[in-house]
Design a protein around this motif. Structure first.
Motif, PDB file in Angstrom:
ATOM      1  N   TYR A 229      -0.640  14.895   0.881  1.00  0.00           N
ATOM      2  CA  TYR A 229      -0.177  13.555   1.246  1.00  0.00           C
ATOM      3  C   TYR A 229       0.016  13.494   2.745  1.00  0.00           C
ATOM      4  CZ  TYR A 229       3.067   9.549   1.522  1.00  0.00           C
ATOM      5  OH  TYR A 229       3.688   8.370   1.835  1.00  0.00           O
TER       6      TYR A 229
ATOM      7  N   LYS B 267       0.826  -1.214   0.000  1.00  0.00           N
ATOM      8  CA  LYS B 267       0.000   0.000   0.000  1.00  0.00           C
ATOM      9  C   LYS B 267       0.860   1.264   0.000  1.00  0.00           C
ATOM     10  CE  LYS B 267      -2.287  -0.925   3.852  1.00  0.00           C
ATOM     11  NZ  LYS B 267      -1.842  -2.218   4.390  1.00  0.00           N
ATOM     12  N   THR B 268       1.833   1.309   0.915  1.00  0.00           N
ATOM     13  CA  THR B 268       2.663   2.512   1.017  1.00  0.00           C
ATOM     14  C   THR B 268       3.482   2.728  -0.251  1.00  0.00           C
ATOM     15  OG1 THR B 268       2.762   2.269   3.402  1.00  0.00           O
ATOM     16  CG2 THR B 268       4.452   3.623   2.405  1.00  0.00           C
TER      17      THR B 268
ATOM     18  N   LEU C  29      -7.882   9.019  -1.651  1.00  0.00           N
ATOM     19  CA  LEU C  29      -7.384   7.647  -1.704  1.00  0.00           C
ATOM     20  C   LEU C  29      -6.851   7.342  -0.316  1.00  0.00           C
ATOM     21  CD1 LEU C  29      -6.701   5.145  -3.479  1.00  0.00           C
ATOM     22  CD2 LEU C  29      -4.454   6.133  -3.797  1.00  0.00           C
TER      23      LEU C  29
ATOM     24  N   PHE D 232      -4.112  11.957  -0.457  1.00  0.00           N
ATOM     25  CA  PHE D 232      -3.581  10.612  -0.264  1.00  0.00           C
ATOM     26  C   PHE D 232      -3.371  10.391   1.230  1.00  0.00           C
ATOM     27  CE2 PHE D 232      -2.349  11.622  -4.580  1.00  0.00           C
ATOM     28  CZ  PHE D 232      -2.588  10.438  -5.260  1.00  0.00           C
TER      29      PHE D 232
ATOM     30  N   PHE E 131       1.336   4.302  -2.785  1.00  0.00           N
ATOM     31  CA  PHE E 131       1.142   5.712  -2.447  1.00  0.00           C
ATOM     32  C   PHE E 131       2.347   6.540  -2.861  1.00  0.00           C
ATOM     33  CE2 PHE E 131      -2.596   6.921  -0.171  1.00  0.00           C
ATOM     34  CZ  PHE E 131      -3.164   5.730   0.242  1.00  0.00           C
ATOM     35  N   ARG E 132       3.518   5.993  -2.609  1.00  0.00           N
ATOM     36  CA  ARG E 132       4.735   6.758  -2.914  1.00  0.00           C
ATOM     37  C   ARG E 132       4.900   6.944  -4.415  1.00  0.00           C
ATOM     38  NH1 ARG E 132       9.455   6.540   0.848  1.00  0.00           N
ATOM     39  NH2 ARG E 132      10.356   6.933  -1.147  1.00  0.00           N
TER      40      ARG E 132
ATOM     41  N   SER F  77      -5.669   4.311   2.616  1.00  0.00           N
ATOM     42  CA  SER F  77      -5.341   2.907   2.848  1.00  0.00           C
ATOM     43  C   SER F  77      -5.568   2.595   4.307  1.00  0.00           C
ATOM     44  CB  SER F  77      -3.890   2.636   2.482  1.00  0.00           C
ATOM     45  OG  SER F  77      -3.043   3.130   3.488  1.00  0.00           O
TER      46      SER F  77
ATOM     47  N   ASP G  88      -2.254   7.653   3.912  1.00  0.00           N
ATOM     48  CA  ASP G  88      -1.668   6.324   4.092  1.00  0.00           C
ATOM     49  C   ASP G  88      -1.874   5.873   5.535  1.00  0.00           C
ATOM     50  OD1 ASP G  88      -0.325   3.997   3.795  1.00  0.00           O
ATOM     51  OD2 ASP G  88       1.667   4.894   3.532  1.00  0.00           O
TER      52      ASP G  88
ATOM     53  N   THR H  89       2.333   9.645  -5.424  1.00  0.00           N
ATOM     54  CA  THR H  89       2.650  10.992  -4.949  1.00  0.00           C
ATOM     55  C   THR H  89       4.018  11.450  -5.448  1.00  0.00           C
ATOM     56  OG1 THR H  89       3.446  10.007  -2.898  1.00  0.00           O
ATOM     57  CG2 THR H  89       1.241  10.929  -2.857  1.00  0.00           C
TER      58      THR H  89
END
Lengths: 364, 291
Positions: free
Chosen positions: B78, B40-41, B184, B153, B44-45, B186, B155, B48
Motif C-alpha cells: 500500500y 477514492k482514498t 489498483l 494499492f 483504498f482504506r 487512483s 493512492d 487495505t
C-alpha cells in the motif's frame, strides 16, 4: 522484531539533535534552578518599627530582629498611623509596635504587649512573617529570663521540625522534581512520539503490514523507560553532589519508580489514542500536567486543600509517588511503611494500561 | 484478484461510498479516476483493511478483508497518497525497515525493485525527508514492493510529481504488471487514465462507469468540437447560454463543446474556428459527471 524496532527508535531519538539534548539538559537545569526558586521561605521582609519606648530593651529587641536575617529594617516611624501608611503604599510588609512602657512593664511585672501587624495581601508572606517575628519575641523573652532574671510570662511554643530540622525547603522539593521528570520523560514524551507517527502517516503505513501493534508500542516505550531510569540516576547523583541528599534506600526508589513509570506511560498511551495531532496531544498534556501537579501536594500540602480537591488528589498517581519519594528521602522509609502506596501505584499501572488497550481497540 | 461487492460507508451522516461494486483481474492495472473527495482514498482504506465498511464485502487475493485482514496485510503493498515513510531515516534504512517488518530482506527481493531502486541507490545514505518529490515516490514504491505483494494499492501516486517523473512512474507500473502484480491505482489526472487496462470513473462516492479506456472513448455518443480563439472566456460564457449547446468546458487553451444537435451548428454565431476532434477520456468523464 522488537530488537530491530528498538534499534530504529534509538536511531531516531539520537538523530533528533533537539530531543536528545533536551533530555540531558532538562534534569540538570531542573536540579540546579528549581530548588532555589521554588522556595517558600520568606526572607527580607520589610519591617516598619514604631518604637514608643526608646529604651535599652526595645533597642535590643530591634537589634535581635534585624540580626535574624529574615527582616530588613525599612524605617522607624513616629506613630502607628505613619507605619500603616507605608504598608498601604506597599513599602512595608510588617509592623512591630513597641508600647510606651515596654521596659518598665517588663521590670515590674514581666508582662507587656507588643503589636505585630502584617500585610496579608500575600497571605504566605504575612503569615510566615508574623510567625518568624513572634518566634524572635519568644527568644527575646527567654533571653531576658536568663540574663536579667526577669520572669516573663510569654507562653513559649517551641515547634520541633522533624525530618527536616533546618526547615530546608530544597530538601522537600528535590524528591518531587524526580517525580516531575519521570512524568515528563516516560509519560508524555513517548505519547508525543506515537502521535507524531500518526501525524506523519507512518502509523497507517505500518498498519498495512503484519507488524504486531503491541510490539510497536512496546518499542516506543522501552527507550523512554531506559532513559527515565538513567535520568533518575543522574538526578539522584546531582542531588547527592549538590545538596548532600541521599535517600534511605536506592532499591526502594527504583522499585517504586518502575511501577510509576508503567502507570504514567499507560496514561500517555491513553492520551495518544485519543489524539490525532501533536497539537491536540500537547494541549491535553499541558492541561493534565498543570492539574496533576497542582493536585498532587507537590507545592502545597493536600491537607490544606478544600475537601473536594482532596478527593481528586486521591485519583492522582503523582500524589502517591511524591509521598513515597519524600518519605524515602526525608524519613528513610522502607517498603514496609510504604506498602499502601505500592499497591495504589500498581492499581494505577493496571488501570491506565487496561484503559490504553481498550481505547486503542475502539479507535481502530 | 480484487472483488468489491456493494460497499457503502457513511461518514457522520454523509455517505462517502454508495454501493460500490467492481472486480479487478490478476495482472491488471485498474484505475480509479475521479476528482478530489470522490471517495477514492476511503475505498483504498477499506480494501487495505484499514477501515471497516458499513455494508458490503470485499475480497482481496481470495481473502475477506474483514475476516482475514491479518493475512491480507502480508500480501498487499500500500502506498498512501501522502508520503508516509520515516523522514529521519535514510533511504536504505527505510527500505530495510519495511523489509524486516515483512520478515524479508532487501537482497531476497532485490530483483523486484531493482529497476526502481537503482535510480535512488546513489542517494541511499540520504535521509528520506531530504529527497525530491519524484525520488520520494520511487522510495515509497520500493518499500511497498519489497515483500513481493500480490496486489499493489497506489493512492494518487503521482500527485505533486513532475511530468517526467510521472511518465517514468507509469512505465514502472507497466513493468510490474508484466511480473504478474495486480495494481489498483487512483489518480485525479485524466491523461493517466488511458494508461490503465480498465478504469472506473468515481464521483461523490458512486461509480459512474467501468470499462477499458478505449471502449469508454469509443462508446462516447457525441461529437466533440474544439474551439480555439483569443477570447476563450467570452465565447465560453456565450456558449454556456446557448440553447443548442449540451456542454462546454475549457481544456487548456481550447474549449471543448458538445452540441445537442450537430446539424444546427451552422446557425450558431461563433466568431472562432470550430474543429471536430476525437473525444478524450476527460470529455467522457465530464459528460458522465454532468448527467
Amino acid at each position: 522484531m522488537l530488537r530491530y524496532l528498538l534499534e530504529k527508535e534509538f536511531k531516531q531519538i539520537f538523530r533528533n539533535a533537539f530531543i536528545s539534548k533536551v533530555i540531558l539538559v532538562l534534569p540538570v537545569v531542573y536540579m540546579l534552578i528549581f530548588p532555589w526558586v521554588v522556595n517558600q521561605e520568606i526572607k527580607n521582609l520589610k519591617l516598619s518599627i514604631v518604637d514608643n519606648d526608646r529604651s535599652t530593651f526595645s533597642e535590643r529587641l530591634i537589634h535581635k530582629i534585624t540580626a535574624s536575617g529574615y527582616f530588613h529594617l525599612f524605617e522607624y516611624t513616629a506613630s502607628s498611623a505613619d507605619a500603616i501608611e507605608s504598608v498601604d503604599a506597599g513599602k512595608a510588609d510588617i509592623i512591630l509596635e513597641i508600647p510606651r512602657d515596654f521596659e518598665k512593664d517588663l521590670y515590674r511585672s514581666g508582662q507587656t504587649n507588643v503589636m505585630i501587624s502584617a500585610n496579608a495581601v500575600n497571605g504566605m508572606k504575612g503569615g510566615l512573617g508574623s510567625v518568624y517575628l513572634s518566634g524572635i519575641l519568644n527568644d527575646f523573652a527567654s533571653e531576658l529570663t536568663a540574663a536579667q532574671g526577669i520572669r516573663t510570662q510569654s507562653s513559649i511554643v517551641e515547634p520541633q521540625f522533624k525530618f527536616n530540622p533546618t526547615l530546608d525547603y530544597k530538601v522537600f522539593m528535590i524528591p518531587a522534581i524526580f517525580v516531575m521528570l519521570l512524568t515528563l520523560l516516560t509519560g508524555f514524551l513517548p505519547a508525543l512520539n506515537i502521535v507524531s507517527e500518526k501525524e506523519m502517516g507512518t502509523t497507517e503505513q505500518l498498519n498495512v503490514t503484519p507488524m504486531n501493534k503491541a510490539i510497536f508500542i512496546l518499542a516506543k516505550l522501552i527507550p523512554y523507560w531506559i532513559m527515565g531510569i538513567l535520568i533518575l540516576t543522574i538526578t539522584m547523583g546531582l542531588a547527592a553532589l549538590l545538596y548532600g541528599l541521599i535517600p534511605g534506600s536506592f532499591t526502594t526508589i527504583y522499585i517504586y519508580s518502575i511501577v510509576y513509570i508503567l502507570a504514567v506511560s499507560g496514561l500517555g498511551i491513553v492520551i495518544s489514542n485519543y489524539s490525532d495531532t501533536m497539537q491536540q496531544a500537547m494541549f491535553v498534556m499541558f492541561f493534565l500536567l498543570l492539574i496533576i501537579i497542582l493536585l498532587s501536594g507537590l507545592f502545597s500540602p493536600i491537607s490544606s486543600m478544600p475537601e473536594w480537591a482532596q478527593v481528586i488528589t486521591a485519583f492522582n498517581p503523582l500524589t502517591y509517588f511524591i509521598i513515597v519519594m519524600r518519605a524515602i528521602y526525608l524519613k528513610g522509609s522502607g517498603m514496609q511503611e510504604l506498602l499502601p502506596q505500592f499497591f495504589v501505584l500498581c492499581g494505577f499501572a493496571v488501570a491506565f494500561n487496561v484503559w490504553a488497550v481498550l481505547s486503542y481497540k475502539k479507535s481502530r | 484478484m480484487i472483488q468489491a461487492n456493494n460497499i457503502s460507508l457513511n461518514y457522520g451522516g454523509v455517505s462517502a461510498l454508495k454501493d460500490i461494486s467492481f472486480q479487478v483481474e490478476r495482472g491488471e492495472i485498474f484505475g480509479l479516476i475521479g476528482p478530489d473527495g470522490a471517495g477514492k482514498t476511503t475505498l483504498f482504506r477499506i480494501l487495505t483493511t484499514l477501515l471497516l465498511a458499513d455494508s458490503g464485502t470485499a475480497i482481496v487475493d481470495g481473502l475477506d478483508v474483514v475476516r482475514d485482514y491479518k493475512v491480507i496485510r502480508t500480501r498487499v503493498g500500500y502506498m498512501p497518497g501522502r508520503f508516509s515513510l520515516y523522514q529521519d531515516l535514510t533511504v536504505e534504512e527505510n527500505l530495510s525497515f519495511f523489509a524486516t517488518v515483512f520478515g524479508t530482506t532487501i537482497e531476497e527481493n532485490y530483483h523486484l525493485i531493482k529497476d526502481i531502486y537503482q535510480q535512488i541507490e546513489p542517494f541511499k545514505n540520504r535521509r528520506a525527508g531530504k529527497l525530491s518529490g519524484g525520488m520520494k515516490q520511487k522510495l515509497a514504491l520500493s518499500c511497498a514492493l519489497i515483500h513481493k505483494p500480490a496486489v499493489l494499492f497506489l493512492d494518487e501516486p503521482t500527485t505533486g510529481v513532475d511530468p517526467v517523473s510521472r511518465k517514468e512512474f507509469w512505465e514502472m507500473l507497466k513493468r510490474l504488471k508484466l511480473q504478474g502484480i495486480t495494481i489498483l491505482v487512483s489518480t485525479p489526472y485524466m491523461d493517466e487514465a488511458s494508461l490503465c487496462d480498465r478504469i472506473a470513473f468515481i464521483q461523490k462516492g458512486k461509480i459512474l462507469t467501468i470499462d477499458p479506456p478505449e471502449k469508454i472513448i469509443a462508446d462516447f455518443p457525441y461529437k466533440v468540437f474544439a474551439v480555439e480563439a483569443d477570447n476563450n472566456y467570452k465565447i465560453l460564457k456565450q456558449l454556456r447560454q446557448s440553447e443548442s449547446v449540451r456542454s462546454v468546458f475549457s481544456f487548456g487553451d481550447s474549449l471543448h463543446v458538445v452540441f445537442k444537435d450537430v446539424s444546427k451548428i451552422e446557425k450558431e454565431q461563433i466568431n472562432a474556428e470550430l474543429k471536430e476532434i476525437a473525444p478524450t477520456i476527460e470529455d467522457c468523464f465530464m459528460a458522465l459527471a454532468n448527467n
